[in-house]
Design an enzyme around this catalytic site. Structure first.
Site, PDB file in Angstrom:
ATOM      1  N   GLY A  46      58.580  21.329  -7.847  1.00  0.00           N
ATOM      2  CA  GLY A  46      58.622  20.893  -6.275  1.00  0.00           C
ATOM      3  C   GLY A  46      58.617  21.835  -5.522  1.00  0.00           C
ATOM      4  O   GLY A  46      59.656  22.940  -6.294  1.00  0.00           O
ATOM      5  N   GLN A  51      61.882  26.654   1.754  1.00  0.00           N
ATOM      6  CA  GLN A  51      62.256  27.493   0.653  1.00  0.00           C
ATOM      7  C   GLN A  51      61.140  29.021   0.609  1.00  0.00           C
ATOM      8  O   GLN A  51      61.519  29.690  -0.271  1.00  0.00           O
ATOM      9  CB  GLN A  51      62.246  27.149  -0.870  1.00  0.00           C
ATOM     10  CG  GLN A  51      63.191  25.994  -0.992  1.00  0.00           C
ATOM     11  CD  GLN A  51      62.909  25.854  -2.672  1.00  0.00           C
ATOM     12  OE1 GLN A  51      62.199  24.407  -2.731  1.00  0.00           O
ATOM     13  NE2 GLN A  51      63.102  25.572  -3.791  1.00  0.00           N
ATOM     14  N   CYS A  94      66.786  25.468  -9.823  1.00  0.00           N
ATOM     15  CA  CYS A  94      66.111  25.536  -8.865  1.00  0.00           C
ATOM     16  C   CYS A  94      65.698  26.975  -8.728  1.00  0.00           C
ATOM     17  O   CYS A  94      65.885  27.854  -8.653  1.00  0.00           O
ATOM     18  CB  CYS A  94      67.124  25.376  -7.433  1.00  0.00           C
ATOM     19  SG  CYS A  94      66.829  25.494  -5.620  1.00  0.00           S
ATOM     20  N   LEU A  95      64.275  26.434  -7.795  1.00  0.00           N
ATOM     21  CA  LEU A  95      63.873  27.924  -7.555  1.00  0.00           C
ATOM     22  C   LEU A  95      64.275  28.583  -6.982  1.00  0.00           C
ATOM     23  O   LEU A  95      64.182  29.992  -6.448  1.00  0.00           O
ATOM     24  CB  LEU A  95      62.027  27.944  -7.116  1.00  0.00           C
ATOM     25  CG  LEU A  95      61.338  26.943  -8.326  1.00  0.00           C
ATOM     26  CD1 LEU A  95      60.147  26.757  -7.346  1.00  0.00           C
ATOM     27  CD2 LEU A  95      60.905  28.251  -9.008  1.00  0.00           C
ATOM     28  N   HIS A 136      66.285  16.035  -5.418  1.00  0.00           N
ATOM     29  CA  HIS A 136      66.590  17.558  -4.942  1.00  0.00           C
ATOM     30  C   HIS A 136      65.650  18.032  -3.548  1.00  0.00           C
ATOM     31  O   HIS A 136      66.288  18.595  -3.287  1.00  0.00           O
ATOM     32  CB  HIS A 136      66.261  18.376  -6.589  1.00  0.00           C
ATOM     33  CG  HIS A 136      66.592  19.644  -6.485  1.00  0.00           C
ATOM     34  ND1 HIS A 136      66.975  20.117  -6.946  1.00  0.00           N
ATOM     35  CD2 HIS A 136      65.755  20.531  -5.873  1.00  0.00           C
ATOM     36  CE1 HIS A 136      66.450  21.266  -6.999  1.00  0.00           C
ATOM     37  NE2 HIS A 136      66.249  21.684  -6.320  1.00  0.00           N
ATOM     38  N   GLU A 137      64.415  17.770  -3.233  1.00  0.00           N
ATOM     39  CA  GLU A 137      63.965  18.369  -2.768  1.00  0.00           C
ATOM     40  C   GLU A 137      64.805  17.604  -1.157  1.00  0.00           C
ATOM     41  O   GLU A 137      64.759  18.344  -0.189  1.00  0.00           O
ATOM     42  CB  GLU A 137      61.962  17.742  -2.923  1.00  0.00           C
ATOM     43  CG  GLU A 137      61.762  18.812  -4.286  1.00  0.00           C
ATOM     44  CD  GLU A 137      61.865  19.829  -4.146  1.00  0.00           C
ATOM     45  OE1 GLU A 137      61.852  20.890  -3.384  1.00  0.00           O
ATOM     46  OE2 GLU A 137      61.911  20.024  -5.760  1.00  0.00           O
ATOM     47  N   HIS A 140      67.057  19.710  -0.113  1.00  0.00           N
ATOM     48  CA  HIS A 140      66.546  21.057   0.529  1.00  0.00           C
ATOM     49  C   HIS A 140      66.381  20.831   2.158  1.00  0.00           C
ATOM     50  O   HIS A 140      67.054  21.276   3.172  1.00  0.00           O
ATOM     51  CB  HIS A 140      65.391  21.472   0.209  1.00  0.00           C
ATOM     52  CG  HIS A 140      65.746  22.663  -1.072  1.00  0.00           C
ATOM     53  ND1 HIS A 140      66.126  23.808  -1.269  1.00  0.00           N
ATOM     54  CD2 HIS A 140      64.869  22.546  -2.341  1.00  0.00           C
ATOM     55  CE1 HIS A 140      66.696  24.133  -2.561  1.00  0.00           C
ATOM     56  NE2 HIS A 140      66.089  23.221  -3.607  1.00  0.00           N
TER      57      HIS A 140
HETATM   58  O1  GNR Z   1      61.404  23.473 -10.535  1.00  0.00           O
HETATM   59  C1  GNR Z   1      62.349  22.861 -10.478  1.00  0.00           C
HETATM   60  N1  GNR Z   1      62.872  21.824 -11.534  1.00  0.00           N
HETATM   61  C2  GNR Z   1      63.310  20.778 -11.612  1.00  0.00           C
HETATM   62  C3  GNR Z   1      64.687  20.461 -12.579  1.00  0.00           C
HETATM   63  C4  GNR Z   1      64.957  19.407 -12.563  1.00  0.00           C
HETATM   64  C5  GNR Z   1      65.433  18.722 -11.324  1.00  0.00           C
HETATM   65  C6  GNR Z   1      65.039  18.885  -9.789  1.00  0.00           C
HETATM   66  C7  GNR Z   1      64.035  20.067 -10.042  1.00  0.00           C
HETATM   67  S1  GNR Z   1      63.026  20.985  -8.826  1.00  0.00           S
HETATM   68  C8  GNR Z   1      62.687  22.590  -9.114  1.00  0.00           C
HETATM   69  C9  GNR Z   1      61.804  23.762  -7.689  1.00  0.00           C
HETATM   70  C10 GNR Z   1      62.803  23.202  -6.517  1.00  0.00           C
HETATM   71  O2  GNR Z   1      63.618  24.428  -7.287  1.00  0.00           O
HETATM   72  N2  GNR Z   1      62.965  22.013  -6.204  1.00  0.00           N
HETATM   73  O3  GNR Z   1      63.079  22.232  -4.643  1.00  0.00           O
HETATM   74 NI    NI Z   2      64.864  23.641  -5.021  1.00  0.00          NI
END
Ligand code: GNR
Ligand code: NI
Length: 172
Positions: A46, A51, A94-95, A136-137, A140
């Site tokens: 995601g 980001q 998270c990236l 999670h997204e 952000h």
């Molecule tokens: O790549 C991602 N893996 C992930 C694993 C578990 C819960 C959320 C994520 S999102 C993350 C990519 C990211 O940072 N998206 O904002």
């Molecule tokens: Ni993230």
């Protein structure tokens, strides 16, 4: 399409609240294309526009495991309509918080209303990893990172590590 640089904690841009999109036009579609390519190249599932430094309420996702069966998803102006009182725990990464992982509790299921790539209104009933990832997204979009749910001690340890990594420049 183009691969963009992913911002990492403690970059203050990540703390901005993203703005709603007025219309899904060519510019937004190009942004979604770039986001998807950036996400795939970083092996993420995601990515939120902030980001890559764009404070718009846009998310791309692909939780499919098989590289040959890509299933990109696009969410513009997503809103959670309904969420479970039941929680589920998932080890999140998270990236924008590279190489750090922690177990986070979130509502197990949720319904999300959004505009798709073509600006059409959709409703998704998300479960499992899809529900975890969309939440999670959407964090952000509010300037929230998963480390914000950890104890101050754990969070500060992670931020310190990332700050050090950032300030280290390898000189040959
Ligand atoms: O790549 C991602 N893996 C992930 C694993 C578990 C819960 C959320 C994520 S999102 C993350 C990519 C990211 O940072 N998206 O904002
Ligand atoms: Ni993230």
């Amino acid at each position: 399409m183009a691969v963009k640089t992913i911002l990492t904690e403690p970059d203050q841009l990540l703390r901005q609240i993203s703005k709603p999109v007025k219309k899904v036009g060519k510019q937004e579609q190009k942004l979604m294309d770039d986001m998807l390519e950036t996400m795939y190249s970083a092996n993420g599932i995601g990515l939120a526009a902030i980001q890559i430094g764009v404070p718009k309420r846009i998310i791309v996702m692909d939780i499919s495991k098989d590289e040959n069966k890509k299933k990109p998803r696009y969410f513009v102006n997503p809103v959670i309509k309904n969420k479970d009182i039941l929680k589920s725990t998932y080890e999140e990464g998270c990236l924008s918080v590279p190489n750090q992982f922690a177990e986070i509790d979130r509502p197990k299921n949720c319904d999300v209303e959004y505009l798709d790539y073509n600006g059409e209104k959709k409703l998704l009933k998300a479960e499992g990893l899809l529900a975890t990832c969309i939440q999670h997204e959407m964090d952000h979009l509010e300037g929230i990172l998963f480390i914000d749910y950890l104890s101050k001690l754990k969070k500060n340890m992670i931020i310190k590590k990332l700050s050090k990594m950032k300030s280290t420049r390898i000189v040959v």
